[in-house]
Design an enzyme around this catalytic site. Structure first.
Site, short mmCIF file in Angstrom:
data_model
loop_
_atom_site.label_atom_id
_atom_site.label_comp_id
_atom_site.label_asym_id
_atom_site.label_seq_id
_atom_site.Cartn_x
_atom_site.Cartn_y
_atom_site.Cartn_z
N ARG A 58 -19.83 -41.53 82.86
CA ARG A 58 -19.94 -42.56 81.63
C ARG A 58 -19.26 -42.07 80.43
NH1 ARG A 58 -26.90 -41.71 81.82
NH2 ARG A 58 -26.94 -43.36 83.34
N GLY B 277 -44.64 -31.19 74.63
CA GLY B 277 -43.91 -32.06 75.17
C GLY B 277 -44.35 -32.76 76.39
#
Lengths: 281, 669
Positions: B298, B10
């Site tokens: 959130r 990654g």
């Protein structure tokens, strides 16, 4: 939201220029995709991948293409859509149909070797960033305190360049950027082939994107200390002098990066650099 | 001794940070990525990166409060030492990114400008327009390129990670990767492997995540024995723009810079937004959360938006659910310099100028707080032991995980602008730990060539078998679509045990159908069809971890919300009754903490293909868990009772217990 023709079409006709592998002959294939509101070229290609059948009912392999973020910040999904090089994620079907209600035409980028269908090999584009040393060569990654202070004006000048996502639109549109496609020889190792590629790329035009990155790092207060090395790279063969001032780059850049401003600055820096070098002899 | 080599899987912020730091330490790195690393999903992060700074310190902010906000926002599900370490490193990380040339916005005097993000009352967030993730990623990409030129880093771009290679002793000795262009399968020997593969958004079909975020790398580690922790904690971002291919993020920074969320008080009011007078607008977040307003954490903003549209029927449109995110009252010039990037995205994809017309947004799956289980070594004062080989190491020796794919930093809910921080922090922090691992592990010698060959062959056979498979007519893309719809229905904002049970059953069926997928491309050149099908097959173990974790967890914590187990606020007329209810509320809270303040650990049994759950205690010794009272009815009296209980126990609390106290001072200001 987006103005849509009163009667939405039932289908979208899509013509794709396909190619099975490098060096193979390319051919057109036509697909018919059921229209949905708010489609973009990516969702059209997704529908084709899910059901790869041509408009005349032939089962074929799915079209290969490159994409990732789908919000025009990663630079992956560049292709030639209705004759214009651009990001396919932000190519909205309703808009494209306004341009040409008959069909949408998709082709791979023209300046890079095709790997398969709409996938191309853009490694040359990244090689150019190595050539111009597009980085700040910090001493270390240890904690050395904050970087130099900068005025908001300086930040606002650099910021547009730092948005370059290496999509390659500017290169595809540039008349001086010629396609280079090398084939690995049987007697060549991967490393030897990579070295030959790099050497060939380095002799040819670096491209507006790399020139703009050189300018970005030459503007940076620390990067400035190595400005000469970058200008040197821009005066070498394949440097800024190759630019023919067609200005296509700036008109196709999806991020509206002032590429021609960068090229003009690089040109001036190159001239100064050459004169200085002449005196230093 | 031969030079040590690490494979990093990654090339987002975490992977690049690890690669460059390892290279600086003289370790060779093979960097494997599905996409050219510069195109990694980190580019999609918009709003910024958090740290305490010289502008917040004079107002009383410090690293401890950043740490406290993070664990409070995360509902105390994180082990506290790694979070504390991260908060204390944050200013140094921003300094480094500044030195690397990130074009952060500036104050008139030339310092880094800051804005406010959710879950804090301080302006901690440094930003580069509204493309901060992109700018940070590029800075690291440039450093990695520098080391690539120097020969210390070798990139494998357009390569897929197929599996870690474990030796007979269970130690990770490398991995198998596949070239997505030529389809070549190749085993790579390594002294350690670091997985930095990001989140698993594609399991939900459409999300704010990029197409590379399919979770396959994490799943492939999970399937060979790495534990997967807190999978059920999936963040649904409150503000995204629905699209047919993806749900595009509309950064929290839009609210941080003054954006307001509202719906017309008249359901589906047909007037254009501008013609709806103030008195007929319902600013429901500001109304219900006077303190944090539009910047509540959130999970809370998401639930409120979801409820206002579903339960209260106040969606702006009737055909699809959405609310207004309004920037039209803000000066254009400010919007352009601070939010230009996201406003352009909205304009390009919706064809409407958000400076003139309020945006229409709805929540979307955004981030996985859960991920691969990793270890850490704690110091006496509750930080991390630098360069301990245990840091970021999974339960498989030699296999490390960092960034979004580890579970360590965000607990039950991540605060905005903390993910860029945790990615860079864990990437930089893991490098010396990996070097220590080389020194402390038992001498193992060269990786046996037979092992490499055997693993390579095994994956080649699996690949060939998939290509040759003639049976079955299932279409991998359609199965994926069904999986995405199912997961979005069952395991996002509101969760219900019956739904989850039935979803688990359906996921088993979908998995069996995926096993019967027929490929439309059986060739061996840039075959995206087979690569996608493999990633689809590998979505099921993670999907099951998410669903089973959610089913088992009978409580509400952070992003995991089950109405059946909610603890509503308290309403009573008399103070005595209020007091009694608050006592009861606190009793229940304490009971629930005892029962559920623990990490879900999923393990995969490859023979039965089932996921087994167990639980692990969480280190909450630095800041005692306390109720999250954002906007709760009766919060004052609950808080009063809670404080009294804390005070009466003050003698028992060891170490630095100032967190809660500091926090309350802040909250009261």
């Amino acid at each position: 939201m987006i103005s849509r023709s009163k009667t939405s079409p039932e289908h979208v006709e899509v013509r794709v220029l396909r190619q099975a592998a490098p060096q193979q002959r390319s051919y057109w294939e036509r697909f018919r995709v059921a229209y949905e509101p708010d489609m973009n070229v990516i969702s059209v290609l997704q529908r084709i991948a899910a059901r790869p059948r041509t408009a005349d009912g032939q089962d074929v392999t799915p079209v290969a293409w490159d994409c990732n973020c789908l919000e025009e910040v990663c630079g992956a999904c560049t292709m030639v859509v209705n004759g214009r090089v651009r990001q396919s994620c932000s190519a909205l079907v309703d808009r494209l149909l306004e341009e040409n209600p008959a069909e949408i035409e998709l082709r791979p980028m023209t300046k890079f070797p095709v790997l398969r269908d709409l996938m191309v090999d853009r490694s040359r584009l990244f090689r150019a960033l190595e050539k111009v040393k597009a980085w700040v060569p910090v001493d270390s990654y240890h904690d050395m305190g904050a970087g130099p202070r900068q005025s908001p004006e300086a930040q606002q000048e650099s910021y547009p360049y730092s948005q370059c996502m290496s999509c390659g639109c500017c290169l595809d549109a540039c008349p001086q950027y010629r396609k280079i496609e090398l084939i690995q020889r049987d007697d060549e190792t991967d490393e030897q082939f990579a070295a030959r590629q790099a050497a060939t790329y380095d002799r040819n035009f670096v491209g507006p994107h790399a020139i703009a990155q050189a300018i970005l790092f030459n503007q940076n207060p620390t990067g400035q200390m190595n400005a000469d090395e970058r200008v040197e790279a821009l005066t070498a063969p394949g440097g800024v002098q190759v630019c023919g001032n067609a200005q296509n780059c700036v008109s196709v850049c999806p991020k509206e990066i002032p590429l021609t401003t960068a090229i003009a600055q690089a040109g001036r820096a190159a001239t100064v650099h050459s004169i200085k070098r002449w005196f230093d002899r | 001794m031969a030079q040590q080599k690490v494979v990093v899987i990654g090339g987002g912020l975490a992977g690049l940070a690890a690669a460059m730091k390892l290279a600086e330490l003289g370790v060779a790195v093979d960097l494997v990525s599905l996409t050219p690393v510069k195109r990694s999903h980190s580019v999609c992060a918009q709003g910024g990166i958090n740290s305490v700074n010289d502008q917040t310190r004079p107002l009383g902010d410090d690293e401890w409060i950043h740490f406290d906000d993070t664990v409070y926002g995360g509902d105390f599900l994180q082990h506290q030492p790694p979070v504390k370490e991260m908060a204390y490193w944050a200013p140094k990380i921003i300094d480094l990114m500044d030195r690397l040339g990130v074009t952060f916005n500036r104050t008139p005097e030339g310092f880094l400008d800051r804005r406010r993000f959710g879950g804090t009352l301080f302006k901690r967030t440094a930003f580069a327009g509204a493309t901060t993730g992109q700018q940070l990623l590029y800075a690291l990409d440039e450093q990695v390129r520098r080391y690539e030129v120097a020969g210390l880093i070798k990139k494998y771009e357009y390569w897929d990670f197929l599996a870690p290679i474990l030796d007979a002793g269970g130690q990770c000795r490398g991995c198998v990767i596949q070239d997505l262009v030529s389809m070549e399968i190749r085993p790579l020997a390594a002294d350690a492997v670091i997985v930095a593969s990001g989140g698993p958004g594609l399991i939900y079909g459409r999300s704010t995540m990029s197409m590379a975020c399919n979770g396959s790398a994490a799943s492939r580690c999970f399937q060979v024995g790495v534990k997967y922790a807190n999978g059920e904690f999936i963040q649904v971002h409150p503000t995204a723009v629905p699209g047919s291919d993806k749900l595009r993020l509309m950064s929290e920074s839009a609210r941080g810079e003054g954006g307001r969320v509202w719906v017309p008080r008249t359901p589906q009011d047909s007037r254009p937004a501008a013609q709806i007078p103030e008195s007929e607008r319902y600013y429901f977040l500001e109304d219900r959360y006077p303190e944090y307003g539009n910047l509540v954490p959130r999970d809370i903003a998401t639930r409120e938006i979801f409820n206002v549209c579903t339960k209260e029927g106040l969606s702006v449109e009737s055909e699809r659910l959405c609310v207004y995110l309004d920037l039209t009252h803000l000066p254009r010039e400010m919007l352009d310099t601070k939010l230009g990037g996201i406003l352009e995205i909205y304009e390009k994809f919706q064809g409407v100028d958000p400076r003139e017309v309020p945006m229409k947004i709805f929540p979307a799956v955004h981030y996985s707080m859960g991920g691969l289980w990793v270890d850490y070594e704690r110091t006496a004062d509750g930080g991390l032991t630098a360069a301990s080989p245990r840091n970021q190491q999974t339960n498989v020796p030699g296999l490390f995980a960092i960034g979004e794919c580890d579970y360590q930093y965000h607990g039950g809910n991540r605060l905005g602008a903390n993910s860029l921080l945790s990615c860079i922090f864990s990437g930089l922090y893991v490098a010396p730990s990996v070097v220590s691992y080389f020194q402390t592990r038992e001498a193992t010698g060269e990786v046996p060539p037979a092992l490499l060959e055997q693993e390579g062959r095994r994956h080649q056979e699996r690949h060939d078998a998939l290509l040759k498979r003639r049976s079955g007519k299932e279409n991998p893309y359609l199965v994926h679509q069904e999986l995405g719809n199912l997961m979005t229905r069952a395991a996002t904002v509101v969760r219900d045990n019956d739904d989850l049970r039935s979803a688990i059953e359906t996921v088993h069926q979908l998995r069996d159908r995926a096993d019967r997928c027929a490929l439309s491309d059986t060739g061996n050149w840039t075959n995206q069809n087979v690569v996608f099908t493999k990633s689809l097959i590998d979505m099921f173990p993670l999907a099951l971890s998410i669903l089973q974790g959610a089913l088992a967890r009978d409580e509400c914590r952070g992003a995991h919300y089950k109405p059946a187990f909610a603890m509503p606020g308290i309403e009573a007329d008399s103070p005595e009754e209020k007091r009694r209810l608050a006592e009861a509320w606190c009793d229940r809270f304490e009971e629930n903490t005892k029962k559920w303040l623990k990490s879900t650990i999923a393990e995969y049994d490859s023979s039965s293909r089932e996921v087994r759950l167990s639980y692990e205690p969480v280190d909450t010794t630095l800041i005692p868990p306390r109720p999250r009272l954002y906007g709760l009815v009766g919060a004052e009296v609950i808080e009063e009772v809670w404080k009294e209980r804390l005070a009466s126990r003050a003698g028992d609390v060891s170490g630095n217990g100032s967190g809660a106290g500091t926090k309350e001072t802040v909250a009261a200001s």
